[in-house]
Design a protein around this motif. Sequence first.
Motif, mmCIF file in Angstrom:
data_model
loop_
_atom_site.group_PDB
_atom_site.id
_atom_site.type_symbol
_atom_site.label_atom_id
_atom_site.label_comp_id
_atom_site.label_asym_id
_atom_site.label_seq_id
_atom_site.Cartn_x
_atom_site.Cartn_y
_atom_site.Cartn_z
ATOM 1 N N MET A 1 41.620 -98.664 35.018
ATOM 2 C CA MET A 1 42.297 -97.778 35.972
ATOM 3 C C MET A 1 41.289 -97.157 36.941
ATOM 4 N N VAL A 2 40.104 -96.803 36.391
ATOM 5 C CA VAL A 2 39.078 -96.224 37.280
ATOM 6 C C VAL A 2 38.637 -97.251 38.309
ATOM 7 N N VAL A 3 38.377 -98.466 37.795
ATOM 8 C CA VAL A 3 37.937 -99.508 38.728
ATOM 9 C C VAL A 3 39.025 -99.799 39.755
ATOM 10 N N THR A 4 40.258 -99.849 39.317
ATOM 11 C CA THR A 4 41.370 -100.118 40.236
ATOM 12 C C THR A 4 41.523 -98.993 41.245
ATOM 13 N N THR A 5 41.391 -97.752 40.757
ATOM 14 C CA THR A 5 41.515 -96.610 41.674
ATOM 15 C C THR A 5 40.406 -96.615 42.708
ATOM 16 N N LEU A 6 39.193 -96.860 42.222
ATOM 17 C CA LEU A 6 38.078 -96.904 43.181
ATOM 18 C C LEU A 6 38.226 -98.058 44.164
ATOM 19 N N HIS A 7 38.773 -99.154 43.646
ATOM 20 C CA HIS A 7 38.934 -100.309 44.520
ATOM 21 C C HIS A 7 40.025 -100.072 45.561
ATOM 22 N N ASN A 8 41.076 -99.363 45.188
ATOM 23 C CA ASN A 8 42.201 -99.106 46.099
ATOM 24 C C ASN A 8 42.044 -97.808 46.886
ATOM 25 N N GLN A 9 40.994 -97.068 46.629
ATOM 26 C CA GLN A 9 40.811 -95.790 47.319
ATOM 27 C C GLN A 9 40.155 -96.017 48.683
ATOM 28 N N GLY A 10 40.689 -95.311 49.692
ATOM 29 C CA GLY A 10 40.155 -95.448 51.041
ATOM 30 C C GLY A 10 38.871 -94.654 51.222
ATOM 31 N N PRO A 11 38.259 -94.753 52.412
ATOM 32 C CA PRO A 11 36.993 -94.055 52.664
ATOM 33 C C PRO A 11 37.190 -92.552 52.816
ATOM 34 N N LEU A 12 36.139 -91.832 52.591
ATOM 35 C CA LEU A 12 36.113 -90.385 52.768
ATOM 36 C C LEU A 12 35.440 -90.074 54.098
ATOM 37 N N ILE A 13 36.137 -89.365 54.974
ATOM 38 C CA ILE A 13 35.615 -89.061 56.311
ATOM 39 C C ILE A 13 35.338 -87.574 56.424
ATOM 40 N N THR A 14 34.529 -87.243 57.400
ATOM 41 C CA THR A 14 34.167 -85.845 57.665
ATOM 42 C C THR A 14 34.531 -85.513 59.108
ATOM 43 N N LEU A 15 35.211 -84.394 59.300
ATOM 44 C CA LEU A 15 35.623 -83.922 60.624
ATOM 45 C C LEU A 15 34.982 -82.574 60.899
ATOM 46 N N GLU A 16 34.415 -82.422 62.079
ATOM 47 C CA GLU A 16 33.852 -81.141 62.498
ATOM 48 C C GLU A 16 34.810 -80.512 63.503
ATOM 49 N N MET A 17 35.211 -79.255 63.224
ATOM 50 C CA MET A 17 36.209 -78.578 64.056
ATOM 51 C C MET A 17 35.731 -77.170 64.381
ATOM 52 N N ASP A 18 36.282 -76.612 65.430
ATOM 53 C CA ASP A 18 35.923 -75.246 65.815
ATOM 54 C C ASP A 18 36.526 -74.230 64.857
ATOM 55 N N ASN A 19 37.742 -74.478 64.392
ATOM 56 C CA ASN A 19 38.377 -73.581 63.426
ATOM 57 C C ASN A 19 39.337 -74.394 62.576
ATOM 58 N N VAL B 1 35.636 -80.423 57.572
ATOM 59 C CA VAL B 1 36.828 -80.853 56.846
ATOM 60 C C VAL B 1 36.570 -82.257 56.328
ATOM 61 N N THR B 2 36.797 -82.459 55.026
ATOM 62 C CA THR B 2 36.700 -83.805 54.441
ATOM 63 C C THR B 2 38.103 -84.277 54.122
ATOM 64 N N ALA B 3 38.341 -85.552 54.374
ATOM 65 C CA ALA B 3 39.673 -86.116 54.164
ATOM 66 C C ALA B 3 39.530 -87.495 53.567
ATOM 67 N N ARG B 4 40.460 -87.827 52.674
ATOM 68 C CA ARG B 4 40.487 -89.142 52.059
ATOM 69 C C ARG B 4 41.514 -90.002 52.799
ATOM 70 N N MET B 5 41.055 -91.133 53.274
ATOM 71 C CA MET B 5 41.909 -92.036 54.024
ATOM 72 C C MET B 5 42.437 -93.131 53.119
ATOM 73 N N ASN B 6 43.566 -93.681 53.458
ATOM 74 C CA ASN B 6 44.112 -94.818 52.733
ATOM 75 C C ASN B 6 43.292 -96.062 53.037
ATOM 76 N N VAL B 7 43.430 -97.045 52.142
ATOM 77 C CA VAL B 7 42.663 -98.276 52.320
ATOM 78 C C VAL B 7 43.056 -98.976 53.611
ATOM 79 N N GLU B 8 44.351 -98.998 53.921
ATOM 80 C CA GLU B 8 44.802 -99.701 55.119
ATOM 81 C C GLU B 8 44.357 -99.021 56.404
ATOM 82 N N ALA B 9 43.874 -97.761 56.314
ATOM 83 C CA ALA B 9 43.427 -97.038 57.503
ATOM 84 C C ALA B 9 41.967 -97.275 57.828
ATOM 85 N N GLU B 10 41.255 -97.985 56.941
ATOM 86 C CA GLU B 10 39.823 -98.184 57.170
ATOM 87 C C GLU B 10 39.532 -98.926 58.479
#
Length: 545
Positions: free
Chosen positions: A31-49, A84-93
């Motif tokens: 399940m861990v391997v499957t989750t890691l395999h199906n998990q999208g990238p983690l992105i970082t956003l810089e915002m004023d507020n 702000v950190t956000a987790r993206m879906n695999v299809e959004a990569e």
Amino acid sequence: MPSNFAKIKKLQRISPIWLIPIVAATIGLWMVVTTLHNQGPLITLEMDNAEGIEPGKTPIKTRSVEIGKVQTVRLGDDLKHVIVTARMNVEAEPLLRDDTRFWVVKPRVGKSGISGLNTLLSGSYLELQPGKSKERKLEFTALDTPPVTPTNAPGLRIELSSEQDSALSVGDPVLYRGFTVGRVEQAEFKSDTRQMNYQLFIQAPYDALVTTNTRFWLNRGIQVQAATDGIKVKTGTLETILSGGVSFSVPSGWELGQPVKTNKTFNLYADEDSSAIRRYQDRIDYILLFDDSVRGLNPGAPVEYRGIQIGSVLSVPFFVPGNDLLTTHSRKIPVLIRIEPGRIREDMDKDQLPNWENEFTAAVKQGLRASLRSGNLLTGALYVDLNFYPDLPKSDGLGELANYHTLPTVPGGLARIEQQVVQLLNKLNQLDINGTLTKAQTMLTETQAAMANVRKVSASMDKIATQQSTQQLPAELKNTLADIQKTLQGLSANSPAYGELNRSIQSLNRVLHEVQPMARTLNEKPNALLFQPDTQNDPVPRKAK
């Protein structure tokens, strides 16, 4: 049994109970391997507020489809931004590219309208606009406002440069003949050039309207302009009246020009009239020295020749070194003008400039003069008029002042009328008004006396005309004329009286002819009837010497 022999014992079997944790661990690992395999990238956003952003709740969407979710929100190390950190879906990569853009969708009221009303109930979310770049990226800076146009929208992006104050803002419309064909995407002030730079996007298929001869100018809503040719009032659409904008077109009479490429730079003009002014490369500057007041003459005022603009005013006044305005050596106001021969001749080039100067010198000798004329009585705006005045004293040609040629000037407009009135008043002051008035009074008195005599004569004539004897005169005159007519009929050519009269006249002529010598003698010597006239000897000719 010897001690050096090994003892053999039979091992016991593994208990089946151990199979359960082994299977659980295997399933967990899978399940861990499957989750890691199906998990999208983690992105970082810089915002004023982080307004409207909640960790674990705020989604990330594109085209209303959720493709990620915000994980954490923290303050940046510089304490000026939010990370702000956000987790993206695999299809959004595949959407995470170098030119991908993020912004917060929330209720907004802007120049382009009201947007984000659906977030009043569902809450704010992050919108992703995919990019076209091939470079992958996981760190982004979120936009403060939504982009005006999509990155992949077909059209043309151009740059505008202006030295004026900031008159456009992001989202302002770009119009062609009143129709919106694009928007202002960016507005930035460049401190190094001290100019405002704007990025415009013109959507297809209207991008073909932009050519090398296209001119851009500001829409100022309601524009009232008082110039030398009158007062002009221009209004735009309701959107431009409220928020302004920019318009573009090819000036009337110009060629369309060639198509332009992306990021082409154009100048931004203040209004349509200034954008239509053709820039002439060949020009000649002259100085005008005016005795008149130059109040109302401003830089940019036209220089006209019989109503046709051939140049413009550059500086009022034009300060020449060593020529102070208030000194006794110079009481004239210098004005610098620019003549553009290309306005008169289409084939004008730099090689013909010397010929133009020679023609201008000849025109000055023939009476060409510059004067100030009123272009607008309401505003008092003036312009420079060039015209011929053959009745004025002839000039030797162009003068020189501070390495500039000078053109002779004459008083113009109200100043010339004032000068003529002053001359007339001076002539009136030189007249002997008292003597003239005395003679006029005497003449009036004599005229009154003559009129009194005329009235007396008229009264006498009225009395004579009313007498009965005067009224009988026409009848008596008629009878007299009848008698004369009868008498003349008796002296006709065939009557005896006419023949007798003719013979008497002939006899009288003969007597007069005979009496003429005696009358001549008596005229020369009146005593000839009493004394014998002297006998004169014949003249003797002179003898030769």
